[in-house]
Design a protein around this motif. Structure first.
Motif, mmCIF file in Angstrom:
data_model
loop_
_atom_site.group_PDB
_atom_site.id
_atom_site.type_symbol
_atom_site.label_atom_id
_atom_site.label_comp_id
_atom_site.label_asym_id
_atom_site.label_seq_id
_atom_site.Cartn_x
_atom_site.Cartn_y
_atom_site.Cartn_z
ATOM 1 N N ASP A 39 -4.166 8.404 0.037
ATOM 2 C CA ASP A 39 -2.754 8.773 0.124
ATOM 3 C C ASP A 39 -1.992 7.697 0.873
ATOM 4 O O ASP A 39 -1.402 7.949 1.916
ATOM 5 N N TYR A 40 -1.966 6.494 0.330
ATOM 6 C CA TYR A 40 -1.327 5.370 1.005
ATOM 7 C C TYR A 40 0.172 5.576 1.172
ATOM 8 O O TYR A 40 0.775 5.076 2.108
ATOM 9 N N GLU A 55 1.726 7.613 9.907
ATOM 10 C CA GLU A 55 0.782 7.762 11.015
ATOM 11 C C GLU A 55 0.952 6.653 12.049
ATOM 12 O O GLU A 55 0.466 6.781 13.166
ATOM 13 N N MET A 98 -8.118 10.383 8.172
ATOM 14 C CA MET A 98 -7.034 9.439 8.020
ATOM 15 C C MET A 98 -6.538 9.481 6.583
ATOM 16 O O MET A 98 -7.312 9.495 5.646
ATOM 17 N N ALA A 99 -5.237 9.480 6.405
ATOM 18 C CA ALA A 99 -4.643 9.630 5.079
ATOM 19 C C ALA A 99 -5.062 8.506 4.134
ATOM 20 O O ALA A 99 -5.297 8.751 2.965
ATOM 21 N N ALA A 100 -5.148 7.273 4.620
ATOM 22 C CA ALA A 100 -5.475 6.148 3.745
ATOM 23 C C ALA A 100 -6.869 6.304 3.161
ATOM 24 O O ALA A 100 -7.132 5.882 2.057
ATOM 25 N N GLU A 101 -7.773 6.922 3.897
ATOM 26 C CA GLU A 101 -9.120 7.130 3.396
ATOM 27 C C GLU A 101 -9.129 8.135 2.253
ATOM 28 O O GLU A 101 -10.000 8.105 1.407
ATOM 29 N N THR A 126 1.844 7.926 2.304
ATOM 30 C CA THR A 126 2.231 8.548 3.573
ATOM 31 C C THR A 126 1.473 7.962 4.765
ATOM 32 O O THR A 126 1.750 8.333 5.894
ATOM 33 N N TYR A 127 0.555 7.055 4.531
ATOM 34 C CA TYR A 127 -0.231 6.467 5.614
ATOM 35 C C TYR A 127 0.648 5.805 6.667
ATOM 36 O O TYR A 127 0.389 5.906 7.850
ATOM 37 N N TRP A 128 1.707 5.152 6.250
ATOM 38 C CA TRP A 128 2.574 4.448 7.190
ATOM 39 C C TRP A 128 3.130 5.385 8.251
ATOM 40 O O TRP A 128 3.375 4.969 9.375
#
Length: 96
Positions: free
Chosen positions: A7-8, A14, A1-4, A10-12
């Protein structure tokens, strides 16, 4: 997962409602372009999207010229950008 990965920014993406939609709905290939019916269909997806504001913000900041982004067409985004660029566009007019 990007947030992990930290990379917040681009997390949205997902969480976008369009993630499992055919990209041609938003970015048609060929000479047909975006017809009013296709625009309405794409905007309906945007209408149920939990991250529509982030999508529109990205499109406006990066100057996305093609397709439907954040529930808006290219011409709608151009109009929004022009309004935002006008001097005093954020100014509040005092009551007389």
């Amino acid at each position: 997962m990007a947030a992990e990965r930290g990379d917040y920014a681009t997390y949205w993406r997902e969480r976008a409602a369009c993630l499992r939609e055919d990209p041609d709905l938003f970015f048609p290939v060929g000479n047909g372009g975006l017809t009013p019916a296709r625009i309405d269909e794409a905007k309906a997806v945007c209408g149920r999207c939990p991250v529509v504001e982030q999508c529109l913000e990205l499109a406006l900041k990066s100057g996305q010229a093609d397709g439907v982004w954040g529930g808006t067409t290219e011409s709608e985004r151009r109009s929004m950008s022009r309004r935002a660029a006008r001097p005093g566009s954020d100014a509040v007019t005092p009551a007389a």
